[in-house]
Scaffold this motif. Sequence first.
Motif, PDB file in Angstrom:
ATOM      1  N   THR A  95       0.868  -1.173   0.000  1.00 56.73           N
ATOM      2  CA  THR A  95       0.000   0.000   0.000  1.00 56.73           C
ATOM      3  C   THR A  95       0.907   1.225   0.000  1.00 56.73           C
ATOM      4  O   THR A  95       2.048   1.175   0.475  1.00 56.73           O
ATOM      5  N   LYS A  96       0.398   2.323  -0.532  1.00 55.47           N
ATOM      6  CA  LYS A  96       1.164   3.560  -0.651  1.00 55.47           C
ATOM      7  C   LYS A  96       0.285   4.687  -0.140  1.00 55.47           C
ATOM      8  O   LYS A  96      -0.880   4.781  -0.508  1.00 55.47           O
ATOM      9  N   ARG A  97       0.849   5.510   0.740  1.00 57.24           N
ATOM     10  CA  ARG A  97       0.087   6.660   1.228  1.00 57.24           C
ATOM     11  C   ARG A  97       0.968   7.899   1.226  1.00 57.24           C
ATOM     12  O   ARG A  97       2.177   7.824   1.435  1.00 57.24           O
ATOM     13  N   LYS A  98       0.327   9.023   0.958  1.00 54.78           N
ATOM     14  CA  LYS A  98       1.022  10.309   0.899  1.00 54.78           C
ATOM     15  C   LYS A  98       1.309  10.775   2.324  1.00 54.78           C
ATOM     16  O   LYS A  98       0.469  10.673   3.212  1.00 54.78           O
ATOM     17  N   ASP A  99       2.531  11.247   2.534  1.00 52.84           N
ATOM     18  CA  ASP A  99       2.946  11.796   3.824  1.00 52.84           C
ATOM     19  C   ASP A  99       3.726  13.073   3.535  1.00 52.84           C
ATOM     20  O   ASP A  99       4.930  13.042   3.303  1.00 52.84           O
ATOM     21  N   GLY A 100       3.004  14.194   3.469  1.00 58.54           N
ATOM     22  CA  GLY A 100       3.637  15.441   3.056  1.00 58.54           C
ATOM     23  C   GLY A 100       4.002  15.373   1.586  1.00 58.54           C
ATOM     24  O   GLY A 100       3.149  15.116   0.740  1.00 58.54           O
ATOM     25  N   LYS A 101       5.296  15.537   1.294  1.00 61.38           N
ATOM     26  CA  LYS A 101       5.754  15.495  -0.091  1.00 61.38           C
ATOM     27  C   LYS A 101       6.256  14.106  -0.494  1.00 61.38           C
ATOM     28  O   LYS A 101       6.739  13.941  -1.604  1.00 61.38           O
ATOM     29  N   ARG A 102       6.177  13.153   0.394  1.00 66.68           N
ATOM     30  CA  ARG A 102       6.710  11.824   0.079  1.00 66.68           C
ATOM     31  C   ARG A 102       5.617  10.767   0.196  1.00 66.68           C
ATOM     32  O   ARG A 102       4.535  11.018   0.708  1.00 66.68           O
ATOM     33  N   TYR A 103       5.941   9.578  -0.296  1.00 70.41           N
ATOM     34  CA  TYR A 103       5.045   8.437  -0.172  1.00 70.41           C
ATOM     35  C   TYR A 103       5.666   7.424   0.776  1.00 70.41           C
ATOM     36  O   TYR A 103       6.886   7.214   0.769  1.00 70.41           O
ATOM     37  N   LEU A 104       4.805   6.819   1.586  1.00 71.79           N
ATOM     38  CA  LEU A 104       5.229   5.750   2.492  1.00 71.79           C
ATOM     39  C   LEU A 104       4.596   4.441   2.038  1.00 71.79           C
ATOM     40  O   LEU A 104       3.418   4.410   1.680  1.00 71.79           O
ATOM     41  N   TYR A 105       5.385   3.398   2.060  1.00 68.53           N
ATOM     42  CA  TYR A 105       4.927   2.071   1.641  1.00 68.53           C
ATOM     43  C   TYR A 105       4.837   1.152   2.849  1.00 68.53           C
ATOM     44  O   TYR A 105       5.692   1.185   3.726  1.00 68.53           O
ATOM     45  N   SER A 106       3.794   0.340   2.850  1.00 65.51           N
ATOM     46  CA  SER A 106       3.601  -0.703   3.857  1.00 65.51           C
ATOM     47  C   SER A 106       3.154  -1.965   3.139  1.00 65.51           C
ATOM     48  O   SER A 106       2.573  -1.904   2.046  1.00 65.51           O
ATOM     49  N   ALA A 107       3.408  -3.084   3.770  1.00 62.50           N
ATOM     50  CA  ALA A 107       3.000  -4.360   3.180  1.00 62.50           C
ATOM     51  C   ALA A 107       1.497  -4.532   3.322  1.00 62.50           C
ATOM     52  O   ALA A 107       0.925  -4.259   4.375  1.00 62.50           O
ATOM     53  N   ALA A 108       0.868  -4.985   2.258  1.00 65.85           N
ATOM     54  CA  ALA A 108      -0.561  -5.300   2.287  1.00 65.85           C
ATOM     55  C   ALA A 108      -0.760  -6.799   2.472  1.00 65.85           C
ATOM     56  O   ALA A 108      -1.885  -7.262   2.626  1.00 65.85           O
ATOM     57  N   VAL A 109       0.343  -7.536   2.447  1.00 69.83           N
ATOM     58  CA  VAL A 109       0.311  -8.992   2.617  1.00 69.83           C
ATOM     59  C   VAL A 109       1.335  -9.373   3.678  1.00 69.83           C
ATOM     60  O   VAL A 109       2.350  -8.699   3.837  1.00 69.83           O
ATOM     61  N   LYS A 110       1.042 -10.440   4.397  1.00 72.80           N
ATOM     62  CA  LYS A 110       1.956 -10.900   5.432  1.00 72.80           C
ATOM     63  C   LYS A 110       3.086 -11.717   4.812  1.00 72.80           C
ATOM     64  O   LYS A 110       2.871 -12.479   3.869  1.00 72.80           O
ATOM     65  N   GLN A 111       4.270 -11.538   5.376  1.00 73.75           N
ATOM     66  CA  GLN A 111       5.434 -12.258   4.870  1.00 73.75           C
ATOM     67  C   GLN A 111       5.218 -13.767   4.942  1.00 73.75           C
ATOM     68  O   GLN A 111       5.512 -14.482   3.979  1.00 73.75           O
ATOM     69  N   LYS A 112       4.671 -14.249   6.043  1.00 77.25           N
ATOM     70  CA  LYS A 112       4.486 -15.697   6.186  1.00 77.25           C
ATOM     71  C   LYS A 112       3.518 -16.243   5.136  1.00 77.25           C
ATOM     72  O   LYS A 112       3.694 -17.358   4.653  1.00 77.25           O
ATOM     73  N   ASP A 113       2.519 -15.450   4.736  1.00 80.56           N
ATOM     74  CA  ASP A 113       1.588 -15.900   3.695  1.00 80.56           C
ATOM     75  C   ASP A 113       2.272 -15.973   2.336  1.00 80.56           C
ATOM     76  O   ASP A 113       2.045 -16.901   1.562  1.00 80.56           O
ATOM     77  N   CYS A 114       3.114 -14.980   2.046  1.00 79.52           N
ATOM     78  CA  CYS A 114       3.843 -14.998   0.770  1.00 79.52           C
ATOM     79  C   CYS A 114       4.847 -16.139   0.724  1.00 79.52           C
ATOM     80  O   CYS A 114       4.996 -16.793  -0.310  1.00 79.52           O
TER      81      CYS A 114
END
Length: 123
Positions: free
Chosen positions: A57-76
């Motif tokens: 997932t990607k979300r705007k944080d001021g002038k930058r984008y922050l990324y987080s996992a939308a899936v769990k590592q163990k599932d992948c």
Amino acid sequence: MKPISISDSEWQVMHLVWDREPIATSDVVDVLEESKEWRSRTTRTLLDRLVSKGALTKRKDGKRYLYSAAVKQKDCVRQEKQSFVDRVFGGNAAAMVLNVVRDTKLSDADIAELERLLKEKKD
């Protein structure tokens, strides 16, 4: 979890995100530029692909984008493991384990853990 196909290069990005989430685009670029000698555009393309696939997932944080996992590592890992077993060993997980054990140097701790797991499976 809906199956997501992750390429070898995308796995590199995912490991970084899982370890440091949320992580800014610039941080991902900097780390992979240094460790993999990837160009900024390559890393940004991989991030975009992973967002499109639903892995990040990607979300705007001021002038930058922050990324987080939308899936769990163990599932992948579970999905990739099953895909590997199906492709290489015809779905026979025992054949894979036997092959790895035969061809790998194992420490005493590894052997003890394998023995414990086998005993647990037997009981």
